[in-house]
Design an enzyme around this catalytic site. Structure first.
Site, mmCIF file in Angstrom:
data_model
loop_
_atom_site.group_PDB
_atom_site.id
_atom_site.type_symbol
_atom_site.label_atom_id
_atom_site.label_comp_id
_atom_site.label_asym_id
_atom_site.label_seq_id
_atom_site.Cartn_x
_atom_site.Cartn_y
_atom_site.Cartn_z
ATOM 1 N N ALA A 127 -53.579 -2.463 60.092
ATOM 2 C CA ALA A 127 -54.760 -1.642 59.822
ATOM 3 C C ALA A 127 -55.216 -1.900 58.385
ATOM 4 C CB ALA A 127 -54.445 -0.171 60.027
ATOM 5 N N LYS A 128 -56.385 -1.484 58.061
ATOM 6 C CA LYS A 128 -56.886 -1.584 56.686
ATOM 7 C C LYS A 128 -58.090 -0.674 56.561
ATOM 8 C CE LYS A 128 -55.867 -4.009 52.963
ATOM 9 N NZ LYS A 128 -54.519 -4.402 52.548
ATOM 10 N N GLY A 129 -58.413 -0.288 55.333
ATOM 11 C CA GLY A 129 -59.571 0.578 55.136
ATOM 12 C C GLY A 129 -60.216 0.319 53.801
#
Ligand code: NAD
Length: 462
Positions: A127-129
């Site tokens: 995941a990443k944001g």
């Protein structure tokens, strides 16, 4: 403010470096797909539908939200949270604050997290944001309000068993403490500590987290050298080391190399580099940098540009700054014998090809810099049990994890060398596939195989 990045302001490290040679395509999604395709060529029976599935993120959340600034005006911000894959467990990946954050970049970094976690056998997905903002132009209060509002927009997208953020570019322990606090207020009655990692120790952070990536890089390097692929360089002691980037990762790695008897001959930051042939003392560099906000100009050193630094003659070159630093335009001039990718995506695919031809080994990011997510995982485990492990225990576990990951990649490499490679897949003839593959491709093969195998064992629902 506890974020050192705000204290040591200067020019931004570009989230996506765009200054590169000729016609290289540096679109992060293109690069991540190309790296995937290069590995997929070696995997027998990789189902077409799974390839399509793994090339895309599972879910992309895009939010727009208003925040009141200190001067009373209101500004709208855009934020992203991407989960690429969850087959092994909840999503895991940092949140970055940067004016150049794009959805495409966040997607490609989420994919990188999937492969990284699979390669080191950590039960997380990728995941990443990110939030598009200029943290250097924002006050601490504004950053706190952005963080709280972004967290509330993500409300149930993140969660201790759903998706677990961590710090990344221009976010810090303090940012993680605000995320935890906001999430905890919105979800009362639970142990919410595992919702983020990279927290301050007082808030359930783990010993060893800040140094984990830099130390992990050095464990990976020493294990790799012990395999004797570079016959006259079996250990770190005595090696000539060049490090691009003297931040959290680069400075810790410099100290760990130095402690093992290496000669760190050059380091740099975004302002430029310094060189001393007899070797630098990383503590002295740190002190100089703390006072002058850059390493450049340290007495007794020669100054050089980042471009010149990358082309120095050395045993080990560690890019520990930003992406796309070794590219088609400079790869031919690289004189290192081993490249250890502390940064994410520092080497372009074109450079990979050139370095392969030149016989320069590249230890890839998903292998080398996995120490950070590894200790994040230990933090998450400690939080579930409300425990605090001591540093010795964490250091030992991290070392073993990195050694095992290098062993896995190396033994797969050996199986190619002795001819146990898989037959040509329908996507590629044997002729099209370099033999043996480079270490990035091998690491990707292992990671993709693990993810696809787990997907099929779980069974495609329904
Ligand atoms: P940091 O911000 O603490 O340090 C970055 C360093 O790079 C600074 O010294 C900065 O001046 C320098 N720099 C910035 N732009 C540069 C440029 N164009 N040329 C040369 N130097 C430049 O960041 P960090 O946490 O040390 O992370 C470094 C790299 O490692 C990043 O690519 C990051 O994504 C990757 N990484 C970090 C972690 C972690 O746990 N911190 C984990 C995995 C990967």
């Amino acid at each position: 403010m506890s974020d050192k990045k705000h204290k040591t302001s200067g020019k931004y490290a570009p989230a996506n470096t765009t200054v590169i040679a000729d016609s290289e395509n540096l679109d992060p999604v293109y690069i991540s797909e190309l790296q995937f395709d290069r590995a997929a060529r070696y995997i027998v029976d990789l189902k077409k539908g799974l390839i399509d599935f793994l090339k895309k993120p599972k879910r992309t959340t895009i939010v727009n939200f208003p925040v009141e600034l200190d001067d009373g005006s209101v500004k709208s911000f855009e934020g992203f949270r991407v989960i690429h894959n969850r087959v092994f467990g909840p999503g895991k990946g940092g949140i970055r604050y940067h004016p150049e954050v794009t959805r495409e970049e966040v997607v490609s970094l989420a994919k990188l997290m999937t492969w990284k976690c699979a390669l080191v056998n950590i039960p997380f997905g990728g995941a990443k944001g990110g939030v598009v903002c200029d943290p250097k132009a924002l006050s601490e209060g504004e950053l706190r309000r952005i963080t709280r509002r972004f967290t509330s927009e993500l409300f149930d997208v993140i969660g201790p068993h759903k998706d677990i953020p961590a710090p990344d570019l221009y976010t810090s322990e303090q940012t993680m403490a605000w995320i935890f606090d906001t999430y905890d207020i919105l979800h009362p009655g639970y142990n919410n500590r595992p919702v983020v990692t990279g927290k301050p120790i007082e808030m359930g952070g783990s010993y060893g987290r800040i140094d984990a990536t830099g130390n992990g890089c050095v464990y990976a390097t020493e294990r790799f050298l012990s395999k004797a692929l570079i016959p006259d360089r079996l250990e770190i002691a005595g090696a000539r080391i060049v490090i691009q980037g003297f931040g959290d990762v680069g400075s810790v790695a410099a100290r760990a190399f130095y402690r093992r008897g290496a000669r760190v001959i050059a380091v740099s930051d975004s302002q430029g580099g310094i060189y001393r042939d007899e070797g630098l003392d990383p503590d002295e560099v740190e002190r100089y940098k703390a006072e002058h906000r850059t390493v450049v100009g340290m007495p007794g050193t020669l100054s050089l540009t980042n471009a010149e630094l990358l082309e120095l003659e050395c045993d080990i070159m560690m890019p520990a700054a930003v992406g796309n630093q070794i590219h088609g335009g400079n790869a031919n001039n690289i004189k290192a014998r081993l490249i250890v990718e502390a940064a994410n995506n520092p080497t372009t695919p074109k450079a990979d090809d050139i370095l392969y031809q030149k016989g320069i080994y590249v230890l890839p990011d998903i292998l080398v810099n996995a120490g950070g997510v590894t200790v994040s995982y230990y933090e998450w485990v400690q939080n579930q049990a409300n425990e605090q492990w001591d540093l010795e225990e964490i250091t030992e576990k991290l070392k073993n994890k990195m050694y095992h990951a290098v062993d896995d990649v190396f033994s797969r490499w050996q199986s190619f060398v002795v001819g146990e490679e898989p037959a040509a897949t329908e996507n590629a003839t044997a002729k099209q596939r370099p033999h043996p593959p480079d270490f990035r491709t091998i690491a990707m093969i292992i990671a993709i195989e693990r993810v696809t195998k787990a997907t099929l064992i779980r069974g495609i629902w329904p």
